[in-house]
Every structure is written in C-alpha cells, then in structure tokens.
Design an enzyme around this catalytic site. Structure first.
Site, PDB file in Angstrom:
ATOM      1  CG  ASP A   1      -1.819   1.226   1.278  1.00 57.98           C
ATOM      2  OD1 ASP A   1      -2.450   1.517   0.249  1.00 57.98           O
ATOM      3  OD2 ASP A   1      -1.898   1.906   2.317  1.00 57.98           O
ATOM      4  CB  SER A   2       0.207   4.810  -0.557  1.00 54.49           C
ATOM      5  OG  SER A   2      -0.917   4.916   0.293  1.00 54.49           O
TER       6      SER A   2
ATOM      7  CE1 TYR B   1       2.025   5.026  -3.796  1.00 56.34           C
ATOM      8  CE2 TYR B   1       0.593   3.119  -4.070  1.00 56.34           C
ATOM      9  CZ  TYR B   1       1.852   3.643  -3.872  1.00 56.34           C
ATOM     10  OH  TYR B   1       2.924   2.794  -3.758  1.00 56.34           O
TER      11      TYR B   1
ATOM     12  CD  GLU C   1      -0.254   7.217   6.109  1.00 59.76           C
ATOM     13  OE1 GLU C   1       0.755   7.393   6.804  1.00 59.76           O
ATOM     14  OE2 GLU C   1      -0.541   6.118   5.585  1.00 59.76           O
TER      15      GLU C   1
HETATM   16  N1  DGL Z   1      -4.825   3.164   0.789  1.00 64.84           N
HETATM   17  C1  DGL Z   1      -4.802   3.387  -0.612  1.00 64.84           C
HETATM   18  C2  DGL Z   1      -6.067   3.022  -1.313  1.00 64.84           C
HETATM   19  O1  DGL Z   1      -6.687   2.044  -0.892  1.00 64.84           O
HETATM   20  C3  DGL Z   1      -4.099   4.626  -1.125  1.00 64.84           C
HETATM   21  C4  DGL Z   1      -4.374   5.900  -0.429  1.00 64.84           C
HETATM   22  C5  DGL Z   1      -3.486   7.022  -0.927  1.00 64.84           C
HETATM   23  O2  DGL Z   1      -2.267   6.902  -0.788  1.00 64.84           O
HETATM   24  O3  DGL Z   1      -4.013   8.011  -1.455  1.00 64.84           O
HETATM   25  O4  DGL Z   1      -6.467   3.611  -2.274  1.00 64.84           O
END
Ligand code: DGL
Length: 265
Positions: A14-15, A46, A156
């Site tokens: 994940d990010s 992301y 975060e």
């Molecule tokens: N947790 C991720 C998702 O499910 C990415 C969130 C992000 O970094 O913007 O989309």
C-alpha cells in the site's frame, strides 16, 4: 537455495498504513504464512497521482517483490488496483490480487444490492474502476462514486477531531443523498474513520472490504495448493521513507512485532 512455492512469502503493498487493514485480516485467518508488507511512504498519497506515475511506482514495488521469493502479491490498495493492475499483471511470475476487482466480484454475489456508494481517493474515482467492476457482476447495479481527498492526509497525520468532523460530513452527505444500500470504503485507510462515520450514519451501511478480500485470497491460495505447510508465520515490514514514523503511525491499525526496514525505490 530452492524454495518450494508454498513456503514463499505473500507480499502485501500500500502507499502507507492503509494496507495494514488487509494484513490484519490475513493474519487473523492465516497466521502461519510468511508475509512481507511494503508501505510506500515515499510516494504517499497515491490518490493525487496520475495513472502514469502510479504504474511506474507500482512497477518498482513489484520489481522489489520479484527479488524476494514471493508466491503472491496483494494490492492492498484500491488506487493501484484501479490504475496499475491491468498494465502490470502479466509481467510477473507471482499471482497478483487486486482489491477492487476481487471485492466487486464478491459484493455482487448478493443480487439484492442495487445501489452502492463508493468513497475513495480521487485517482480511484477518476478511473471509474468500481463502477465497471460492479457492473460486470451485476449490470443493473447503480453506483455513485465520491472522492474524499482529505481523508488519507487526515489519517496519516492524525489530525484533530474538528478537522475530521468537517471533512467527514462534506463527503458523506453527498453519498447519503444517493440513498445507497451499502457504502464501500474504497480506500484501505478509511476503516480508521468508521467510529466517526457511524456518528453520522448507520455503521451497517459501510463495507470495509478488508475481510472479504483476505478471505478470498486465502481460499484462492488453498485452491491453488499454495498455502504453507509450516507453522512459523511472521511479517517483515518495509517502508520507502522514514520507517520509524511508519511504525508509529501503523499503531492505529496494528502493533508491529518487528521494526520496518528502509527500502529505497
Ligand atoms: N490506501 C490506498 C487506497 O486504498 C491509497 C491511499 C493514498 O495513498 O491516497 O487507495
């Protein structure tokens, strides 16, 4: 050294910390596996990146996993499932599990579901992947997708209650107007906000896809005869920037049993 496929790692990415919601469910169902968790804290969030940028980033993470003896990689991230999965899926030796595609298939098994709300990152909403995948499972389904760009930074960075309340109603009200039977939390970070969300709407309205996703993955690996036969499961963590901070933030979902290692992408 030759390693039997069954005994290889399951990579999870994940990010940042969001994918830990999926890892937690995988650990509940199948603690005997060996997992590698990659939090791409260097490229977080992301949701604000373009498809081209995300393909490049996810490719680098897959290339890393390719060097690590993995039998499967879990895209515990909606945004990369929406933008990079189709482009990269045929280029690797390991099996790849994309969240949106798997969860949409499972959710549409219930043919009574006709109106679904999606709360996700901007990049996921722009891709319209949830609408496409849910309609594959049930062409009559109506889907309303709402981007919630403030939510990942809030989670975060652990912002105050005041910030949370305004950011929540701002997006949630629009989805509630659509009158959905269910709302999918279409970003793996969002389950953290469930307590807050349930102050404004019935908690049963929300689907946290982590459990359905984890169950599907373990069943599929069982079916492919790829589950470990040993009982020495553990998790190794990697972060692409500031592993100490990653470990601290991770606590909202999971207390890590080992310190994350820095991997520079
Ligand atoms: N947790 C991720 C998702 O499910 C990415 C969130 C992000 O970094 O913007 O989309």
């Amino acid at each position: 050294m030759y390693m039997e496929d069954k005994e290889k790692y399951i990579g999870v990415m994940d990010s940042g910390i969001g994918g830990l919601t999926v890892l937690k469910q995988l650990l509940n169902i199948r603690p005997q596996e060996k997992y590698l968790y990659f939090g791409d804290t260097k490229n977080l969030p992301y949701g604000e990146k373009s498809k081209e940028e995300l393909i490049k980033i996810v490719k680098e993470i897959f290339d890393f996993f390719e060097t690590q003896n993995v039998k499967a990689v879990v895209l515990a991230c909606n945004t990369s499932s929406a933008t990079a999965y189709e482009e990269l899926k045929d280029n690797y030796s390991f099996k790849i599990y994309p969240l949106i595609q798997v969860v949409s298939k499972c959710v549409t098994l219930d043919k009574n579901l006709k109106r679904i709300g999606i709360m996700a990152t901007q990049a996921t909403v722009d891709s319209k992947k949830y609408t496409q995948e849910l309609k594959k499972g049930n062409p009559d389904i109506e889907v309303f997708e709402q981007a919630c760009p403030m939510w990942v930074p809030i989670i975060e960075k652990k912002l105050t209650d005041y910030d949370k309340n305004t950011a929540i109603t701002q997006y949630l009200d629009k989805v509630l107007e659509f009158n959905p039977q269910k709302i999918i939390l279409g970003c793996t970070h969002y389950p953290y906000l469930l307590d807050k969300l349930s102050q404004y709407a019935d908690e049963n309205l929300f689907i946290n896809p982590a459990k359905i996703f984890a169950q599907y993955i373990i069943e599929d690996l069982r079916h492919k005869n790829l589950l470990s036969e040993q009982n020495n499961g553990y998790v190794k963590y990697f972060a692409s920037h500031n592993p100490q901070e990653f470990e601290k933030t991770a606590e909202i979902f999971l207390k890590l049993k080992s310190h994350p290692e820095l991997v520079e992408l």
